[in-house]
Design a protein around this motif. Structure first.
Motif, PDB file in Angstrom:
ATOM      1  N   GLN A   1      -5.192   8.576  -0.631  1.00  0.00           N
ATOM      2  CA  GLN A   1      -3.860   9.109  -0.872  1.00  0.00           C
ATOM      3  C   GLN A   1      -2.808   8.424  -0.001  1.00  0.00           C
ATOM      4  N   LYS A   2      -3.229   8.049   1.202  1.00  0.00           N
ATOM      5  CA  LYS A   2      -2.298   7.338   2.091  1.00  0.00           C
ATOM      6  C   LYS A   2      -1.933   5.985   1.492  1.00  0.00           C
TER       7      LYS A   2
ATOM      8  N   VAL B   1       2.033   2.565  -1.322  1.00  0.00           N
ATOM      9  CA  VAL B   1       2.352   1.715  -2.469  1.00  0.00           C
ATOM     10  C   VAL B   1       3.570   2.271  -3.206  1.00  0.00           C
ATOM     11  N   SER B   2       3.570   3.592  -3.400  1.00  0.00           N
ATOM     12  CA  SER B   2       4.689   4.215  -4.115  1.00  0.00           C
ATOM     13  C   SER B   2       5.993   4.061  -3.350  1.00  0.00           C
ATOM     14  N   SER B   3       5.942   4.225  -2.035  1.00  0.00           N
ATOM     15  CA  SER B   3       7.181   4.116  -1.257  1.00  0.00           C
ATOM     16  C   SER B   3       7.710   2.688  -1.273  1.00  0.00           C
ATOM     17  N   HIS B   4       6.804   1.716  -1.231  1.00  0.00           N
ATOM     18  CA  HIS B   4       7.225   0.312  -1.286  1.00  0.00           C
ATOM     19  C   HIS B   4       7.859  -0.005  -2.634  1.00  0.00           C
TER      20      HIS B   4
END
Length: 117
Positions: free
Chosen positions: A38-39, A44-47
């Protein structure tokens, strides 16, 4: 053979991951393997979304400028307005123009008059 107590390095690594994932729900914040997955997914999503956020804000500014330009009769469209800005070398970015369009429409009208003449 005597029992060997393992060191603290692995525990410290897991603790660091758990602190990152402390706000996740259910097993995503408790189980080590799920937490690491999940981390990675969160990072990845934040980037990805940092780039998307810039895109979305630019679209929002363009929409606001276009609406204000058509409403006040400033010009026919956003594209003509920006084209005339560049021709007259009035380099105002879209963020500032959008703020002007929201807060002070008369100022935008004055800018467009300056461009046309």
């Amino acid at each position: 053979m005597t029992r060997v107590r393992r060191g603290y390095i692995a525990r410290r690594r897991r603790t660091k991951i758990r602190l990152f994932a402390s706000t996740f729900i259910g097993a995503h914040s408790r189980l080590t393997r799920t937490t690491t997955q999940q981390k990675m997914r969160a990072l990845v999503s934040s980037h990805r979304d940092r780039g998307r956020q810039k895109r979305d804000f630019r679209r929002l500014w363009i929409t606001r400028i276009n609406a204000a330009a058509r409403e006040n009769g400033v010009s026919h469209s956003y594209s003509r307005f920006i084209h005339n800005l560049y021709k007259k070398q009035l380099l105002l970015n879209r963020k500032i123009l959008a703020q002007i369009a929201i807060s002070n429409k008369n100022c935008l009208y004055m800018i467009s008059n300056k461009i046309i003449k």
